[in-house]
Design an enzyme around this catalytic site. Structure first.
Site, PDB file in Angstrom:
ATOM      1  N   GLY A 214      69.362 -37.481  69.965  1.00  0.00           N
ATOM      2  CA  GLY A 214      68.861 -38.099  71.185  1.00  0.00           C
ATOM      3  C   GLY A 214      69.876 -38.320  72.285  1.00  0.00           C
ATOM      4  O   GLY A 214      69.504 -38.701  73.395  1.00  0.00           O
ATOM      5  N   ASP A 215      71.175 -38.085  71.998  1.00  0.00           N
ATOM      6  CA  ASP A 215      72.194 -38.328  73.020  1.00  0.00           C
ATOM      7  C   ASP A 215      73.382 -37.398  72.797  1.00  0.00           C
ATOM      8  O   ASP A 215      74.534 -37.820  72.799  1.00  0.00           O
ATOM      9  CB  ASP A 215      72.644 -39.792  72.968  1.00  0.00           C
ATOM     10  CG  ASP A 215      73.366 -40.234  74.242  1.00  0.00           C
ATOM     11  OD1 ASP A 215      73.260 -39.521  75.258  1.00  0.00           O
ATOM     12  OD2 ASP A 215      74.028 -41.279  74.209  1.00  0.00           O
ATOM     13  N   PHE A 216      73.068 -36.104  72.607  1.00  0.00           N
ATOM     14  CA  PHE A 216      74.103 -35.113  72.304  1.00  0.00           C
ATOM     15  C   PHE A 216      74.828 -34.768  73.600  1.00  0.00           C
ATOM     16  O   PHE A 216      74.635 -33.707  74.179  1.00  0.00           O
ATOM     17  CB  PHE A 216      73.444 -33.875  71.671  1.00  0.00           C
ATOM     18  CG  PHE A 216      74.355 -33.083  70.774  1.00  0.00           C
ATOM     19  CD1 PHE A 216      74.755 -33.584  69.546  1.00  0.00           C
ATOM     20  CD2 PHE A 216      74.811 -31.828  71.154  1.00  0.00           C
ATOM     21  CE1 PHE A 216      75.593 -32.857  68.714  1.00  0.00           C
ATOM     22  CE2 PHE A 216      75.646 -31.090  70.328  1.00  0.00           C
ATOM     23  CZ  PHE A 216      76.033 -31.604  69.102  1.00  0.00           C
TER      24      PHE A 216
END
Length: 363
Positions: A214-216
């Site tokens: 979700g936050d790569f």
């Protein structure tokens, strides 16, 4: 976060005391690390080991089950060959501890974990060669494929209905649009949301479901030099935005954040896409929505950064880092349009793969 003082603000002395009482560790070095809504400290203990002390904000600390799943996921990935952090048990054998302390806002409860320290630079600090972008796309896909095999008693916590950073919840942005009043890009964000409603939402049934990191992003991927003078991925950080979503969301998020760090942002998509499809080829519906999801993530970053600055004006510089860079990119790729941008991405992905196959590729 809904509360103005949810982000912790502990002193070095308080963090040092926590390390001693919870982990029986004595520090030889400790300093703060940049963070969005938690508080992180780099720790070098007198035993020579390096750690990251992570103190969750008071809002997220209320959901221990979710943090437990995230902590388990990190270990699960680590055991399956993905370089993620792992948690160190407290002196009582727990992987996290809920501490009621005062860091300047009265006594509140904060979840505390001691994570392994991963060496390396953030990918934002090195040249984004086509090969490194390919490896980034490939790593993101591998990670999600492994997460999909994970099982845990609290796995349903990852559904996170209404979670504002889930790309599946882009429509939640509508209630935050007021933070862009007077900004020229407010109309672009409204148009992206409308396009999401008419194009992406009807495609949900054809998207493949998975668990997203979700936050790569460019600050959560670590790299180090390899033997060929290039860089390889050596660490993935920050699983706080994990959620049940779709594979295509992870790809869109990865492309968006790599665009932030590239001198020619539109060129990023092809190499990342090629790396992703070496693990997980897209289906037709996913391909058709990739552009909208990428611009959608730019919109999330823009709107939520402005909102966070209202809550935490003292942290404006860090909060707006990605958003400031993203404004011009969003404006440019929106102006170029879906058809043009997708053609660049998909054509260059094919060219990239062909050049790797025939040996003409140059990183």
């Amino acid at each position: 976060m809904s509360e103005k003082h949810a982000k912790p603000n502990f002193s070095l002395a308080q963090a040092t005391d926590m390390l001693k009482s919870l982990y029986d560790l004595t520090t030889s070095q400790i300093h703060t690390l940049p963070s969005y809504d938690d508080q992180n400290f780099y720790v070098l203990s007198t035993n020579g080991k390096e750690y990251v002390l992570k103190i969750m904000n008071s809002e997220d600390s209320k959901n221990q089950s979710l943090i437990e799943v995230q902590t388990f996921a990190m270990s699960f990935l680590n055991e399956n060959g993905i370089p993620a952090q792992t948690a160190t048990p407290t002196v009582t054998g727990q992987l996290m501890s809920l501490e009621e302390l005062d860091c300047g806002y009265g006594h509140q409860k904060y979840l505390v974990r001691l994570l392994s320290y991963l060496p390396g630079k953030t990918i934002s600090k090195v040249p984004l060669t086509p090969q490194l972008l390919f490896e980034t796309g490939k790593m993101a896909a591998k990670m999600d494929k492994i997460l999909q095999k994970m099982d845990h008693p609290y796995i349903r916590e990852l559904d996170r209905d209404g979670f504002i950073w889930s790309l599946s919840n882009l429509l939640v942005l509508e209630k935050y649009l007021y933070v862009l009043d007077g900004e020229p890009l407010q109309e672009v964000v409204k148009s992206v949301i409308d396009l999401y409603k008419t194009t992406v939402v009807p495609s949900y049934p054809r998207f493949r479901k998975c668990i997203n990191h979700g936050d790569f992003n460019d600050l959560n991927v670590l790299v180090q030099p390899d033997n060929n003078g290039c860089h390889k991925i050596c660490g993935i950080l920050d699983f706080g935005d994990m959620n049940s979503g779709f594979y295509i969301n992870e790809l869109a998020i990865t492309i968006m954040y790599m665009m932030i760090e590239h001198p020619n942002p539109i060129e990023v998509g092809g190499a990342v896409l090629a790396g992703w499809e070496s693990e997980l080829p897209l289906n037709e519906a996913e391909r058709d929505c990739l552009y909208i999801l990428v611009v959608g993530r730019f919109c999330q970053s823009l709107v939520l950064a402005h909102y966070s600055v209202l809550m935490h004006p003292e942290n404006e510089e860090y909060l707006m880092t990605t958003s400031r860079k993203g404004i011009s990119i969003l404006r440019d790729i929106w102006k170029l349009g879906k058809q043009h941008v997708e053609k660049v991405w998909f054509d260059s992905a094919v060219q990239f793969c062909n050049s790797k196959l025939d040996g003409t590729f140059n990183s």
